[in-house]
Design a protein around this motif. Structure first.
Motif, short mmCIF file in Angstrom:
data_model
loop_
_atom_site.label_atom_id
_atom_site.label_comp_id
_atom_site.label_asym_id
_atom_site.label_seq_id
_atom_site.Cartn_x
_atom_site.Cartn_y
_atom_site.Cartn_z
N GLY A 1 0.79 -1.22 0.00
CA GLY A 1 0.00 0.00 0.00
C GLY A 1 0.82 1.26 0.00
N GLU A 2 2.13 1.15 -0.07
CA GLU A 2 2.97 2.34 -0.09
C GLU A 2 2.78 3.11 -1.40
OE1 GLU A 2 6.97 1.23 0.61
OE2 GLU A 2 6.61 0.55 2.67
N LEU A 3 2.81 4.43 -1.29
CA LEU A 3 2.67 5.27 -2.48
C LEU A 3 3.89 5.13 -3.38
CD1 LEU A 3 1.09 7.51 -4.01
CD2 LEU A 3 2.39 9.18 -2.66
N ILE A 4 3.65 4.75 -4.63
CA ILE A 4 4.73 4.67 -5.61
C ILE A 4 4.84 5.97 -6.38
CG2 ILE A 4 5.51 3.50 -7.72
CD1 ILE A 4 4.17 0.96 -6.65
N LYS A 5 3.69 6.47 -6.86
CA LYS A 5 3.70 7.73 -7.59
C LYS A 5 2.29 8.30 -7.62
CE LYS A 5 5.48 9.94 -11.78
NZ LYS A 5 6.21 9.76 -13.05
N MET A 6 2.23 9.62 -7.62
CA MET A 6 0.98 10.34 -7.79
C MET A 6 1.21 11.49 -8.76
SD MET A 6 -1.41 12.47 -5.04
CE MET A 6 -1.26 11.17 -3.84
N ILE A 7 0.30 11.63 -9.72
CA ILE A 7 0.40 12.74 -10.66
C ILE A 7 -0.89 13.55 -10.63
CG2 ILE A 7 1.98 11.51 -12.20
CD1 ILE A 7 -0.51 11.28 -14.14
N LYS A 8 -0.78 14.80 -10.99
CA LYS A 8 -1.93 15.63 -11.27
C LYS A 8 -2.21 15.54 -12.78
CE LYS A 8 -2.76 17.68 -7.24
NZ LYS A 8 -4.05 17.58 -6.53
N LEU A 9 -3.45 15.26 -13.15
CA LEU A 9 -3.78 15.17 -14.57
C LEU A 9 -3.47 16.47 -15.30
CD1 LEU A 9 -7.14 13.19 -14.49
CD2 LEU A 9 -4.80 12.31 -14.66
N SER A 10 -3.57 17.60 -14.59
CA SER A 10 -3.31 18.89 -15.21
C SER A 10 -1.85 19.06 -15.63
CB SER A 10 -3.70 20.02 -14.26
OG SER A 10 -2.99 19.93 -13.04
N ASP A 11 -0.95 18.22 -15.11
CA ASP A 11 0.44 18.27 -15.56
C ASP A 11 0.58 17.80 -17.00
OD1 ASP A 11 1.23 19.21 -13.09
OD2 ASP A 11 1.86 17.25 -12.34
N TYR A 12 -0.41 17.02 -17.47
CA TYR A 12 -0.34 16.45 -18.82
C TYR A 12 -1.52 16.86 -19.70
CZ TYR A 12 3.16 13.48 -16.60
OH TYR A 12 4.26 13.02 -15.93
N ILE A 13 -2.64 17.25 -19.07
CA ILE A 13 -3.83 17.64 -19.83
C ILE A 13 -4.22 19.03 -19.34
CG2 ILE A 13 -6.16 17.00 -20.57
CD1 ILE A 13 -5.59 14.17 -19.55
N ASP A 14 -4.03 20.00 -20.16
CA ASP A 14 -4.17 21.39 -19.74
C ASP A 14 -5.57 21.68 -19.20
OD1 ASP A 14 -3.20 24.06 -19.46
OD2 ASP A 14 -4.39 24.61 -21.22
N GLY A 15 -5.60 22.29 -18.02
CA GLY A 15 -6.86 22.80 -17.48
C GLY A 15 -7.68 21.83 -16.67
N VAL A 16 -7.19 20.60 -16.47
CA VAL A 16 -7.99 19.60 -15.76
C VAL A 16 -7.80 19.80 -14.26
CG1 VAL A 16 -8.45 17.14 -15.45
CG2 VAL A 16 -7.87 18.02 -17.70
N THR A 17 -8.57 20.73 -13.72
CA THR A 17 -8.50 21.07 -12.30
C THR A 17 -9.91 21.21 -11.73
OG1 THR A 17 -8.53 23.46 -12.67
CG2 THR A 17 -6.36 22.37 -12.70
N ILE A 18 -10.00 21.12 -10.41
CA ILE A 18 -11.29 21.36 -9.75
C ILE A 18 -11.78 22.77 -10.07
CG2 ILE A 18 -12.34 21.77 -7.50
CD1 ILE A 18 -10.92 19.37 -6.42
N GLU A 19 -10.87 23.73 -10.07
CA GLU A 19 -11.26 25.12 -10.32
C GLU A 19 -11.91 25.28 -11.69
OE1 GLU A 19 -8.63 24.82 -7.05
OE2 GLU A 19 -8.34 24.10 -9.11
N ASN A 20 -11.55 24.44 -12.65
CA ASN A 20 -12.15 24.49 -13.98
C ASN A 20 -13.33 23.54 -14.13
OD1 ASN A 20 -10.43 26.47 -14.98
ND2 ASN A 20 -8.89 24.96 -15.61
N GLY A 21 -13.77 22.93 -13.03
CA GLY A 21 -14.97 22.10 -13.06
C GLY A 21 -14.75 20.62 -13.19
N TYR A 22 -13.51 20.18 -13.35
CA TYR A 22 -13.21 18.75 -13.47
C TYR A 22 -13.11 18.09 -12.10
CZ TYR A 22 -11.84 19.26 -18.43
OH TYR A 22 -11.82 19.49 -19.79
N TYR A 23 -13.50 16.85 -12.02
CA TYR A 23 -13.25 16.04 -10.83
C TYR A 23 -13.28 14.57 -11.22
CZ TYR A 23 -18.41 15.89 -10.77
OH TYR A 23 -19.73 15.75 -11.12
N GLU A 24 -12.76 13.71 -10.34
CA GLU A 24 -12.65 12.28 -10.65
C GLU A 24 -13.37 11.45 -9.59
OE1 GLU A 24 -11.59 10.63 -13.13
OE2 GLU A 24 -10.31 11.99 -14.28
N THR A 25 -14.32 10.65 -10.04
CA THR A 25 -15.00 9.69 -9.15
C THR A 25 -14.99 8.28 -9.71
OG1 THR A 25 -17.16 10.13 -10.17
CG2 THR A 25 -16.56 11.46 -8.25
N THR A 26 -14.45 8.10 -10.89
CA THR A 26 -14.53 6.81 -11.58
C THR A 26 -13.45 5.85 -11.11
OG1 THR A 26 -14.73 5.78 -13.77
CG2 THR A 26 -13.02 7.46 -13.49
#
Length: 578
Positions: free
Chosen positions: A184-209
């Motif tokens: 269960g140790e964290l290997i890596k975490m990325i923000k989608l906005s680092d690769y897909i421009d604008g994918v942030t909560i502030e812009n209305g995106y979120y992930e539940t899938t």
């Protein structure tokens, strides 16, 4: 002037989103355990286990059992003849295991080699010994990250993918996370906005899938159609979480182009449930949500492809193979929400590989998996009486919940039936009079709800399970359930289908007879996910998660505790709980 209605509409929608979790507090357990909770002494303060119970395992390896998403397990120990011997082997109150677990739960468990992997609202991940319930590991976001989740207005999470010795999950703040499968140790975490421009909560995106793993890649969609985002599906390499495609597959054109040429919004079209993947052809199939704004269409003329559609792409490249739309120029929030199923079925007395899907529209479809040619078109499974929204309001069936919401179907090869979880409940739709009134700028993204929808108090609603005979494309039967079907179904080779209800009951359906033959009242409530079925050393188990104010996990098997719990409080949750 109707501008206030736009703001009210977004506020109502946000409140409904929050109600999905029955409150976002973390005040520990809100109810004492019932007699049906038979856990090992280590359950409340579980030490890390050194291994798992058992030596042979039959898995539930991904969101929908296999990547085909047909939710049919070939296990036969639990039958109609012995179903009354089914009881609770163990259960956990997840808020007792960690007080930061949020209310609500929509997690679809994955079971691999004797370990149950599940998520919670608030994006925690647990790994349990499937037989004993011992906690093998538990991962949670740090306090700083978790503090930002509330910006999205929803904290649901529908599960994990497992592959290459890792457990992959998504967080509501648009993070993709890889954990070590054993520790269960964290290997890596990325923000989608680092690769897909604008994918942030502030812009209305979120992930539940829940993500899907296939051939070295992790596949994701995203939520936020109602916030006016631009929907997409993307692939990341499981090895290092870098992009696996040249670009995401965008479901709608860029703002200001094509049918969005004169729109102030992005076009919606979010993909908020897992894809199905054909492992023989590398074709991936996903369902796409509504166009934006929801109930106002003057600024988005035409059919608005690929919204409210099932889309097939090459899983290795992201290139389009085919797309079929279920509702053109949607004005009722009729997403194609639930994951498509890939099935090998009998059609007109001949075997055929199909992709099938039921929409919030109340219509069910079947297409040739390779070509997208229509096999069965717009088969109704719910009351359909839709009218164009007006500023004064019109009542339409289905309402904003559907039809079929995100709850997945199951396919039983023995009867050749597709089983559809349905909702019978209208809504009153009120549209804006212009595009400015459709905007709700005080909320994340464009928040383009169109204006508002209202419940129809005289029609409280109920649920259905509909069996479609794939050979004929007609209903074999339909049964009624007390509450809206929000969790989905799982079938087994012994002719049973398991599903839950919003008051915490679970049921076993005799698929051929079309009758519920067993009911168990869990000590949880708000079952909004379908179970996984697996075996350890030849013994068959069924695992459900429950939500509401009692987020729990329950594992059932023959010979378990048959003590019934007390009924929970049914909550339909949010119409926009993507």
């Amino acid at each position: 002037m109707r501008k206030p209605y736009a703001k009210i509409g977004a506020a109502v929608a946000l409140l409904l989103v929050l109600s999905n979790c029955s409150g976002n507090n973390n005040n520990g357990n809100n109810a004492s355990p019932s007699a049906s909770e038979s856990v090992t002494p280590s359950a409340s303060n579980s030490p890390v286990a050194t291994g798992v119970t058992g030596t042979s395992f039959e898995n539930w390896g991904s969101y929908g059992f296999t990547l085909a998403n047909n939710r049919h397990a070939p296990y036969t120990e639990i039958t109609a003849d012995n179903i009354n011997e089914l009881g609770v082997i163990w259960s956990h109150d997840l808020k007792t295991l960690d007080a930061d677990v949020k209310n609500g739960n929509q997690s679809y468990p994955v079971v691999v080699d004797g370990v149950i992997y599940l998520t919670t609202s608030g994006n925690q991940v647990f790994a349990f010994d499937a037989v004993t319930g011992n906690t093998i590991w538990h991962w949670k976001p740090d306090a700083e990250q978790a503090a930002g989740f509330s910006k999205a207005g929803i904290i649901a999470n529908r599960g994990v993918a497992v592959g290459e010795g890792k457990v992959f999950t998504l967080a509501v703040d648009n993070s993709l996370i890889a954990l070590d499968q054993k520790t269960g140790e964290l290997i890596k975490m990325i923000k989608l906005s680092d690769y897909i421009d604008g994918v942030t909560i502030e812009n209305g995106y979120y992930e539940t899938t829940a993500p899907q793993y296939y051939k070295g890649n992790v596949y994701i969609g995203s939520s936020g159609s109602d916030n006016g985002v631009r929907g997409f599906v993307a692939a990341f390499k499981a090895s290092d979480l870098t992009p696996a495609w040249d670009s995401p597959f965008w479901t709608v054109p860029p703002k200001g182009e094509d049918w969005l040429a004169n729109s102030k919004f992005q076009g919606g079209g979010a993909v908020w449930d897992p894809a199905a993947i054909d492992e023989e052809t590398d074709i991936m199939y996903f369902a796409v949500g509504n166009p934006s704004p929801d109930f106002y269409g003057a600024g988005r003329p035409g059919d608005n492809p690929h919204t409210d559609s099932v889309v097939a792409v090459n899983a290795m490249t992201g290139e389009l193979v085919w797309s079929k739309q279920e509702v053109s120029h949607d004005m009722w929030d009729y997403d194609a929400a639930a994951s498509p199923m890939l099935i090998n079925a009998t059609v007109k007395d001949e075997k055929k590989k199909l992709v099938v899907q039921g929409g919030k529209s109340g219509l069910w479809f079947a297409w040739d998996a390779a070509t997208g040619d229509v096999v069965w078109d717009a088969v109704p499974f719910a009351k359909i009486d839709k009218k164009d929204p007006t500023p004064e309001g019109t009542v339409s069936y289905p309402g904003v919940l559907g039809g079929e919401n995100y709850a997945p179907e199951a396919y039983d090869p023995a009867t050749n039936y597709v089983l559809i979880p349905g909702i019978e409940q209208p809504s009153k739709f009120k549209s804006a009079t212009n595009e400015d009134e459709a905007a709700t700028p005080d909320f994340p993204g464009a928040a383009a709800f169109g204006t508002i929808y209202e419940a129809v108090e005289s029609e409280p609603g109920y649920g259905t399970v509909t069996a479609i005979d794939v050979n004929t494309g007609k209903q074999a039967y339909q049964i009624k359930t007390t509450d809206a079907q929000r969790g989905g179904l799982t079938s087994t080779e012994s002719g049973l289908a398991f599903f839950g209800e919003l008051d915490g009951k679970i049921n076993a359906l005799d698929i051929k007879a079309g009758k519920v033959i067993w009911t168990f009242q869990t000590s949880g409530d708000n079952i909004q996910a379908a179970p996984a079925v697996f075996t350890v050393d030849g013994k068959e188990y069924v695992v459900f998660t429950t939500g509401g104010t009692k987020p729990k996990v329950h594992v059932f098997g023959l010979g378990g505790d048959k003590t019934q719990g007390e009924a929970g409080q049914a909550e339909t949750g949010s119409a926009h709980s993507g």
